[in-house]
Write an enzyme that holds these catalytic residues in place. Structure first.
Site, mmCIF file in Angstrom:
data_model
loop_
_atom_site.group_PDB
_atom_site.id
_atom_site.type_symbol
_atom_site.label_atom_id
_atom_site.label_comp_id
_atom_site.label_asym_id
_atom_site.label_seq_id
_atom_site.Cartn_x
_atom_site.Cartn_y
_atom_site.Cartn_z
ATOM 1 N N ILE A 94 -5.475 -4.284 2.011
ATOM 2 C CA ILE A 94 -6.456 -4.479 3.068
ATOM 3 C C ILE A 94 -6.753 -5.961 3.217
ATOM 4 O O ILE A 94 -6.408 -6.772 2.352
ATOM 5 C CB ILE A 94 -7.759 -3.706 2.774
ATOM 6 C CG1 ILE A 94 -8.399 -4.221 1.487
ATOM 7 C CG2 ILE A 94 -7.505 -2.207 2.715
ATOM 8 C CD1 ILE A 94 -9.736 -3.602 1.176
ATOM 9 N N CYS A 95 -7.383 -6.309 4.322
ATOM 10 C CA CYS A 95 -7.805 -7.698 4.543
ATOM 11 C C CYS A 95 -8.911 -8.041 3.556
ATOM 12 O O CYS A 95 -9.911 -7.321 3.445
ATOM 13 C CB CYS A 95 -8.279 -7.885 5.979
ATOM 14 S SG CYS A 95 -8.924 -9.535 6.343
ATOM 15 N N ALA A 96 -8.727 -9.141 2.820
ATOM 16 C CA ALA A 96 -9.704 -9.519 1.793
ATOM 17 C C ALA A 96 -10.993 -10.067 2.380
ATOM 18 O O ALA A 96 -11.937 -10.335 1.640
ATOM 19 C CB ALA A 96 -9.088 -10.558 0.855
ATOM 20 N N TYR A 138 -12.158 -6.233 4.561
ATOM 21 C CA TYR A 138 -11.895 -5.008 3.792
ATOM 22 C C TYR A 138 -11.453 -3.852 4.685
ATOM 23 O O TYR A 138 -11.808 -2.707 4.428
ATOM 24 C CB TYR A 138 -13.120 -4.602 2.969
ATOM 25 C CG TYR A 138 -13.649 -5.695 2.096
ATOM 26 C CD1 TYR A 138 -12.872 -6.249 1.091
ATOM 27 C CD2 TYR A 138 -14.934 -6.201 2.289
ATOM 28 C CE1 TYR A 138 -13.350 -7.275 0.296
ATOM 29 C CE2 TYR A 138 -15.421 -7.223 1.502
ATOM 30 C CZ TYR A 138 -14.617 -7.746 0.507
ATOM 31 O OH TYR A 138 -15.096 -8.758 -0.277
ATOM 32 N N GLN A 139 -10.696 -4.144 5.744
ATOM 33 C CA GLN A 139 -10.148 -3.119 6.627
ATOM 34 C C GLN A 139 -8.625 -3.115 6.516
ATOM 35 O O GLN A 139 -8.004 -4.113 6.110
ATOM 36 C CB GLN A 139 -10.563 -3.396 8.078
ATOM 37 C CG GLN A 139 -12.058 -3.301 8.330
ATOM 38 C CD GLN A 139 -12.581 -1.891 8.203
ATOM 39 O OE1 GLN A 139 -12.031 -0.967 8.790
ATOM 40 N NE2 GLN A 139 -13.635 -1.716 7.432
#
Length: 663
Positions: free
Chosen positions: A536-538, A541-542
């Site tokens: 996920i995107c850090a 969080y998606q």
């Protein structure tokens, strides 16, 4: 215990108000004109008025006594007032005794009192009055020796013993002399008390200055004397007396216009001295604080008072009034001119209060729009307050243009009112965008850019208006009346509202342009790379359906990384600097070195990544920070536990420069 502390706090203020009133009276009293009137009257031959310099010295002694009464500790001040009350009670006892003896002489009845009802009534009334006076004096002085205050009962005792009326007159004089000797003895026995108090106070002041300094001494006196509350109470007492004196001499009710004029003239009458002007300043500060507190309470309820660090609001409005009053020479004007000028100054204060209300409402309204709160009552309160702040400043500017001739100060009021309405309009527009995004299934793309453009438009209009105000002020200074204070205000306004705003706006524009260029220079991850990365995107969080790859092999959403780069030019995970390859010496046009194929895709940091809106970029203002909130980035956030998975690979030292290839 709490009630006792509150009572002591009330007494600490109430007992010091007369000293400020005495200072105000002494400031108003013109000694020279007073003696000129005495010379033209029959009192010129009075020995008391023959020594003018003695009266002048007594005038300054009055100032000293007022300052001493103002700075006395509360315990000694209470004791002094108790002595004063005792003296008044003794004087009341003397008056009761003198009136009784005079009544008996007028009646000329020397027989038994029980045979004459009128004589009996006079005796009973005087006896009850003397008993009350003696009892009160005994209670105030905290002594059981009630006979010390009962000398004025001797004429009553003599009348009860059928002493001749001529002798009763002599006994009454003896009682008066005896009471006077008691007072003189008391004063003589306490003659060194003021000296001892001054000596101990001086010793304590020297110790405090040596240990803590003059600033700590000033702050301690400020808190002990409760200066803001003290001057506010003093001014409210003056204002109430002014209103009472007006209505006590008027029989017919005044019209609405007359009441408004009465209100302004009463305020003007109550700021004719430096002390009353300070009282008005602190009163305005407390009124502004009350309005802003009610504003927060209306928006947030009782939660507004929990951990609120901004309860010192209101001083800005008071300081503004003080500066304008000093700059315009308010206290030196006539009452009518002072009332007119005061109305303009109060308009400026109201405009400042409206701006402070907007500063309170803006983040609350935007946070409410970005949240998932469905409470209609909360949204109604927020929108209704914004509508009030949209309409009222515009109406105030319209009324000022209708009733006043335009000058520099009125232009400042009108410009501030217009800017407040424009800023509220921008806030409502962003709030509507948030609400529209809330009802959509997918987030609106480039929402942060829309918010930035809205804020940028407002900032540009604000800059243009500030520039126009400066131009008008400079032209009025050159072609009109030049003053040092006016030039200083124009200079300060130019520096803070023109120069600094221009710098912040330009810096914000450069940061955003640089961030866009960096994002364009980064390679876009293919579908195969995303499936292999499987993370996920850090930042938000998606899940990532599309991403860009940094030179340190970290995957992020392009929009999330762009918001991060608005704030700082480092990688959110490893914190290496992201710079274009053209900015690095020695690299030329060579491709940037890439990590090995098996390099880690994510690095576990000891510090979690900061959100992109952790630090607001310069010039973007409150609204942009609210727009880039986590609610906008993450509309259904996943668990933070999966933010970063431990991987194997080379660690990139913090601070190392990671070149970004030019697009």
């Amino acid at each position: 215990m709490a009630a006792k502390e509150k009572l002591e706090a009330v007494l600490n203020v109430a007992l010091r108000v007369p000293s400020i009133m005495l200072l105000d009276v002494l400031y108003r009293w013109d000694v020279s004109s007073f003696f000129q009137q005495i010379q033209r009257s029959s009192l010129n031959n009075n020995p008391l008025f023959q020594y003018k310099y003695l009266a002048l010295n007594m005038h300054y002694v009055g100032y000293i006594l007022s300052v001493v009464l103002l700075t006395l500790p509360r315990q000694h001040l209470v004791q002094l007032y108790l002595y004063f009350v005792t003296a008044l009670l003794l004087y009341a006892g003397h008056q009761i005794s003198r009136d009784y003896v005079r009544s008996e002489l007028e009646s000329a009845y020397e027989g038994p009192m029980y045979l004459e009802p009128l004589s009996m009534n006079r005796f009973t009334t005087a006896l009850i009055g003397q008993l009350v006076v003696c009892t009160l004096c005994s209670c105030v002085m905290k002594t059981k020796q009630i006979w010390l205050f009962s000398a004025h009962m001797l004429p009553l005792l003599a009348r009860l013993c059928l002493v001749p009326l001529e002798t009763i007159v002599i006994i009454n004089k003896f009682a008066m002399i005896f009471t006077g000797l008691e007072v003189l003895y008391f004063l003589g026995s306490n003659l060194l008390v003021p000296y001892n108090l001054a000596k101990s106070a001086y010793r304590e002041l020297v110790q405090v200055v040596e240990v803590y300094g003059l600033l700590a001494l000033g702050m301690s006196l400020w808190n002990q004397l409760v200066v803001p509350v003290l001057f506010m109470v003093f001014w409210l007492v003056l204002f109430a007396l002014q209103i009472y004196s007006y209505f006590s001499t008027r029989d017919q009710p005044a019209s609405r216009e007359r009441l408004l004029f009465l209100f302004l003239t009463s305020i003007a009458e109550c700021c004719s001295t430096p002390y009353s002007l300070l009282g008005l300043v602190f009163t305005v500060s407390f009124v502004a604080l009350g309005v802003l507190t009610l504003c927060k309470f209306y928006l947030q309820g009782y939660r507004a008072f929990m951990n609120d660090p901004a309860m010192n609001r209101g001083m800005t409005e008071g300081v503004t009034l003080l500066i304008l009053a000093v700059q315009t020479g308010l206290i030196e004007l006539q009452v009518v001119h002072r009332a007119f000028l005061l109305s303009i100054i109060l308009f400026i204060v109201v405009a400042s209060i409206l701006q402070s209300m907007l500063e309170i409402a803006d983040p609350i309204v935007l946070a409410l729009g970005a949240s998932r709160d469905k409470s209609l009552w909360k949204h109604f309160r927020a929108v209704s307050l914004c509508l009030f702040l949209l309409v009222f400043p515009a109406y105030m500017a319209y009324m000022i243009c209708q009733f006043f001739h335009m000058d520099f100060w009125l232009l400042i009021i009108i410009s501030s009112s217009i800017l407040t309405s424009l800023q509220v309009l921008g806030t409502l527009f962003i709030y509507v965008l948030f609400m529209v995004e809330e009802f959509r299934k997918e987030p609106v793309e480039n929402m942060d850019d829309v918010i930035y453009y809205v804020n940028g438009t407002y900032r540009l209009l604000e800059f243009v208006v500030a520039l126009c105000v400066v131009a008008y002020g400079v032209s009025e200074t050159i072609f009109g009346e030049w003053t040092v204070m006016g030039s200083m205000i124009i200079f300060i306004h130019s520096y803070y509202n023109v120069w600094l705003r221009a710098q912040l706006g330009w810096k914000s524009f450069l940061l955003r342009r640089d961030a866009v260029n960096k994002i364009k220079s980064l390679p876009v991850a293919t579908q195969e790379q995303l499936e292999k990365h499987n993370d996920i995107c850090a930042i938000c969080y998606q899940d990532m359906k599309s991403a860009v790859i940094t030179p340190c092999s970290h995957f992020f959403h392009a929009g999330c990384l762009k918001k991060w780069l608005y704030v700082q030019d480092t990688c959110p995970l490893c914190h290496c600097h992201l710079k274009n390859s053209s900015q690095l010496p020695g690299l030329g046009t060579e491709a940037a070195p890439q990590p090995p194929a098996g390099a880690e895709q994510n690095i576990v940091l000891q510090e979690g990544p900061e959100p992109p809106d952790h630090e607001s970029p310069p010039g973007t203002g409150t609204q942009e920070g609210s727009g880039d909130s986590s609610e906008h980035i993450n509309r259904g956030s996943a668990s933070q536990e999966g933010a970063a998975d431990a991987g194997e690979g080379p660690q990139i030292p913090e601070g190392e420069v990671c070149p970004v290839e030019s697009a």
